[in-house]
Design a protein around this motif. Structure first.
Motif, short mmCIF file in Angstrom:
data_model
loop_
_atom_site.label_atom_id
_atom_site.label_comp_id
_atom_site.label_asym_id
_atom_site.label_seq_id
_atom_site.Cartn_x
_atom_site.Cartn_y
_atom_site.Cartn_z
N ARG A 42 -26.77 20.23 -18.39
CA ARG A 42 -25.43 19.64 -18.55
C ARG A 42 -25.17 18.60 -17.47
N VAL A 43 -25.58 18.88 -16.25
CA VAL A 43 -25.38 17.94 -15.15
C VAL A 43 -26.17 16.66 -15.39
N LYS A 44 -27.41 16.78 -15.82
CA LYS A 44 -28.25 15.59 -16.08
C LYS A 44 -27.68 14.76 -17.23
N LYS A 45 -27.12 15.42 -18.23
CA LYS A 45 -26.49 14.70 -19.34
C LYS A 45 -25.31 13.88 -18.80
N GLN A 46 -24.49 14.51 -17.96
CA GLN A 46 -23.33 13.82 -17.41
C GLN A 46 -23.76 12.67 -16.51
N GLN A 47 -24.81 12.87 -15.72
CA GLN A 47 -25.31 11.80 -14.85
C GLN A 47 -25.79 10.61 -15.67
N ALA A 48 -26.42 10.88 -16.82
CA ALA A 48 -26.89 9.80 -17.69
C ALA A 48 -25.73 8.96 -18.21
N VAL A 49 -24.61 9.61 -18.52
CA VAL A 49 -23.44 8.89 -19.03
C VAL A 49 -22.72 8.16 -17.88
N TYR A 50 -22.66 8.78 -16.71
CA TYR A 50 -22.01 8.14 -15.56
C TYR A 50 -22.73 6.86 -15.13
N ALA A 51 -24.07 6.87 -15.18
CA ALA A 51 -24.87 5.78 -14.60
C ALA A 51 -24.42 4.38 -15.03
N PRO A 52 -24.28 4.09 -16.32
CA PRO A 52 -23.88 2.73 -16.70
C PRO A 52 -22.43 2.39 -16.34
N LEU A 53 -21.66 3.38 -15.95
CA LEU A 53 -20.23 3.18 -15.64
C LEU A 53 -19.94 3.18 -14.15
N LYS A 54 -20.97 3.30 -13.31
CA LYS A 54 -20.78 3.45 -11.86
C LYS A 54 -19.92 2.35 -11.25
N GLU A 55 -20.16 1.10 -11.63
CA GLU A 55 -19.40 0.01 -11.01
C GLU A 55 -17.92 0.09 -11.37
N TYR A 56 -17.61 0.57 -12.57
CA TYR A 56 -16.21 0.68 -13.01
C TYR A 56 -15.52 1.86 -12.34
N ILE A 57 -16.29 2.91 -12.06
CA ILE A 57 -15.76 4.05 -11.32
C ILE A 57 -15.51 3.64 -9.87
N ALA A 58 -16.46 2.91 -9.29
CA ALA A 58 -16.33 2.46 -7.90
C ALA A 58 -15.13 1.54 -7.72
N SER A 59 -14.84 0.69 -8.73
CA SER A 59 -13.72 -0.24 -8.63
C SER A 59 -12.39 0.40 -9.05
N ASN A 60 -12.44 1.67 -9.47
CA ASN A 60 -11.28 2.44 -9.91
C ASN A 60 -10.73 1.97 -11.26
N GLU A 61 -11.50 1.15 -11.99
CA GLU A 61 -11.10 0.84 -13.37
C GLU A 61 -11.17 2.12 -14.20
N ILE A 62 -12.09 3.00 -13.81
CA ILE A 62 -12.18 4.34 -14.37
C ILE A 62 -11.96 5.29 -13.21
N HIS A 63 -10.88 6.05 -13.27
CA HIS A 63 -10.58 6.99 -12.19
C HIS A 63 -11.05 8.40 -12.53
N ALA A 64 -10.79 8.80 -13.75
CA ALA A 64 -11.18 10.14 -14.20
C ALA A 64 -11.97 10.00 -15.50
N LEU A 65 -13.08 10.73 -15.58
CA LEU A 65 -13.95 10.63 -16.75
C LEU A 65 -14.44 12.02 -17.12
N GLY A 66 -13.95 12.51 -18.25
CA GLY A 66 -14.45 13.77 -18.79
C GLY A 66 -15.58 13.46 -19.75
N ILE A 67 -16.67 14.20 -19.64
CA ILE A 67 -17.85 13.91 -20.46
C ILE A 67 -18.31 15.16 -21.20
N LYS A 68 -18.50 14.99 -22.50
CA LYS A 68 -19.15 16.01 -23.32
C LYS A 68 -20.33 15.30 -23.98
N ALA A 69 -21.54 15.72 -23.61
CA ALA A 69 -22.75 15.09 -24.12
C ALA A 69 -23.55 16.12 -24.89
N PHE A 70 -24.00 15.73 -26.08
CA PHE A 70 -24.68 16.65 -26.99
C PHE A 70 -25.93 16.01 -27.58
N THR A 71 -26.91 16.87 -27.89
CA THR A 71 -28.00 16.44 -28.76
C THR A 71 -27.43 16.43 -30.18
#
Length: 84
Positions: A42-71
């Motif tokens: 579950r953690v690796k799935k969330q990390q995969a989704v976070y990765a392309p959004l890192k710059e937006y999280i760092a700039s606070n364009e995205i402050h909170a991000l809930g992730i549900k990742a599924f096969t």
């Protein structure tokens, strides 16, 4: 940032069958479905989704991000039992 923008970023960066983003302001929820999540924790799935959004999280364009990742199989089971 709009949910559609996040969907586009994730669709371009990851091999997903389905992505849905909801939310407003800088708080969002992501549902991502793809075979790429097979054999990932579950953690690796969330990390995969976070990765392309890192710059937006760092700039606070995205402050909170809930992730549900599924096969795809996990997604079918979730929908079948109405757990989403």
């Amino acid at each position: 940032m709009q949910p559609e923008q996040i969907e586009q970023i994730l669709s371009q960066a990851l091999e997903l069958d389905h992505v849905q983003v909801t939310g407003e302001g800088n708080h969002f929820q992501v549902v991502a479905v793809g075979a790429m999540f097979t054999d990932l924790s579950r953690v690796k799935k969330q990390q995969a989704v976070y990765a392309p959004l890192k710059e937006y999280i760092a700039s606070n364009e995205i402050h909170a991000l809930g992730i549900k990742a599924f096969t795809p199989d996990e997604w079918q089971k979730q929908q079948k039992f109405g757990q989403l």
